[in-house]
Motif scaffolding. Structure first.
Motif, PDB file in Angstrom:
ATOM      1  N   TRP A   8      43.187 -40.494  14.443  1.00 45.10           N
ATOM      2  CA  TRP A   8      41.875 -40.169  15.012  1.00 45.10           C
ATOM      3  C   TRP A   8      41.846 -38.698  15.448  1.00 45.10           C
ATOM      4  N   ILE A   9      42.926 -38.263  16.053  1.00 48.98           N
ATOM      5  CA  ILE A   9      43.003 -36.855  16.490  1.00 48.98           C
ATOM      6  C   ILE A   9      42.918 -35.919  15.280  1.00 48.98           C
ATOM      7  N   ASP A  10      43.694 -36.223  14.246  1.00 49.19           N
ATOM      8  CA  ASP A  10      43.667 -35.358  13.062  1.00 49.19           C
ATOM      9  C   ASP A  10      42.268 -35.271  12.468  1.00 49.19           C
ATOM     10  N   GLN A  11      41.581 -36.416  12.406  1.00 45.38           N
ATOM     11  CA  GLN A  11      40.221 -36.413  11.857  1.00 45.38           C
ATOM     12  C   GLN A  11      39.277 -35.629  12.762  1.00 45.38           C
ATOM     13  N   THR A  12      39.435 -35.786  14.087  1.00 47.67           N
ATOM     14  CA  THR A  12      38.585 -35.068  15.037  1.00 47.67           C
ATOM     15  C   THR A  12      38.790 -33.556  14.896  1.00 47.67           C
ATOM     16  N   LEU A  13      40.034 -33.154  14.726  1.00 47.94           N
ATOM     17  CA  LEU A  13      40.308 -31.716  14.581  1.00 47.94           C
ATOM     18  C   LEU A  13      39.702 -31.175  13.279  1.00 47.94           C
ATOM     19  N   ILE A  14      39.704 -31.993  12.234  1.00 48.70           N
ATOM     20  CA  ILE A  14      39.059 -31.578  10.981  1.00 48.70           C
ATOM     21  C   ILE A  14      37.544 -31.464  11.201  1.00 48.70           C
ATOM     22  N   ASP A  15      36.983 -32.464  11.902  1.00 51.51           N
ATOM     23  CA  ASP A  15      35.526 -32.469  12.128  1.00 51.51           C
ATOM     24  C   ASP A  15      35.053 -31.214  12.862  1.00 51.51           C
ATOM     25  N   PHE A  16      35.893 -30.698  13.751  1.00 54.10           N
ATOM     26  CA  PHE A  16      35.479 -29.559  14.583  1.00 54.10           C
ATOM     27  C   PHE A  16      36.084 -28.230  14.134  1.00 54.10           C
ATOM     28  N   LYS A  17      36.709 -28.243  12.974  1.00 46.54           N
ATOM     29  CA  LYS A  17      37.437 -27.051  12.538  1.00 46.54           C
ATOM     30  C   LYS A  17      36.549 -25.801  12.483  1.00 46.54           C
ATOM     31  N   GLU A  18      35.317 -25.975  12.046  1.00 45.81           N
ATOM     32  CA  GLU A  18      34.411 -24.822  11.907  1.00 45.81           C
ATOM     33  C   GLU A  18      33.997 -24.266  13.261  1.00 45.81           C
ATOM     34  N   GLU A  19      34.062 -25.092  14.293  1.00 50.85           N
ATOM     35  CA  GLU A  19      33.568 -24.668  15.606  1.00 50.85           C
ATOM     36  C   GLU A  19      34.669 -24.167  16.532  1.00 50.85           C
ATOM     37  N   ARG A  20      35.900 -24.311  16.116  1.00 52.09           N
ATOM     38  CA  ARG A  20      36.965 -23.929  17.024  1.00 52.09           C
ATOM     39  C   ARG A  20      37.098 -22.408  17.109  1.00 52.09           C
ATOM     40  N   GLN A  21      37.542 -21.963  18.273  1.00 56.82           N
ATOM     41  CA  GLN A  21      37.725 -20.526  18.504  1.00 56.82           C
ATOM     42  C   GLN A  21      39.187 -20.278  18.861  1.00 56.82           C
ATOM     43  N   SER A  22      39.670 -19.125  18.483  1.00 57.70           N
ATOM     44  CA  SER A  22      41.068 -18.799  18.749  1.00 57.70           C
ATOM     45  C   SER A  22      41.257 -18.382  20.207  1.00 57.70           C
TER      46      SER A  22
END
Ligand SMILES: [Zn+2]
Length: 157
Positions: A8-22
């Protein structure tokens, strides 16, 4: 259940990949606490609602209160989610970065297992993985003693 949460975590991180900031943007602010290398491979996402794995198994394990608890931020692996009103709370970013390092040192399955067992045994406020993050956050807020957080966490896990 551990694997289910991990997926679930891996999928969630994929779902938000475009919105993440460094977190590299905090290099200067956190220079006495975190390395640039660590910050540049850590990420955050600002959200209105914190994503959570609301699995029946977690409720059955007595973790319903924790899963439903209102939180300002939560960390999954190398990425933490922070609620919009807290996006500028630098000490909250600091706190979640402690968890990023804990995840990285322990590995996902061990972190999840240990975090769940600490919540069950001590409750959220006294869970050692949390008290470590809160005590380091307090050091940062006091700005009293610069701390090598990465080594500190490694030595105190
Ligand atoms: Zn925490």
């Amino acid at each position: 259940m551990l694997q289910k949460i991990d997926h679930w975590i891996d999928q969630t991180l994929i779902d938000f990949k475009e919105e993440r900031q460094s977190c590299a943007r905090f290099t200067e602010k956190f220079s006495e606490y975190y390395t640039e290398e660590f910050l540049s491979k850590s990420y955050f996402v600002v959200v209105d609602n914190i994503p959570k794995p609301r699995f029946p198994e977690l409720y059955q394990a007595g973790l319903g209160d924790f899963v439903d608890m209102e939180v300002a931020g939560i960390t999954y692996k190398d990425t933490y989610f922070i609620k919009t009103p807290f996006a500028a709370d630098i000490s909250l970013h600091f706190h979640e970065l402690v968890h990023v390092h804990q995840w990285s040192l322990l590995g996902a399955e061990t972190f999840i297992k240990r975090y769940i067992s600490e919540i069950q045994t001590y409750g959220y406020n006294d869970a050692p993985l949390e008290t470590m993050a809160y005590s380091l956050q307090a050091k940062f807020i006091d700005n009293y003693a610069p701390t090598d957080v990465l080594s500190y966490v490694q030595n105190h896990l």
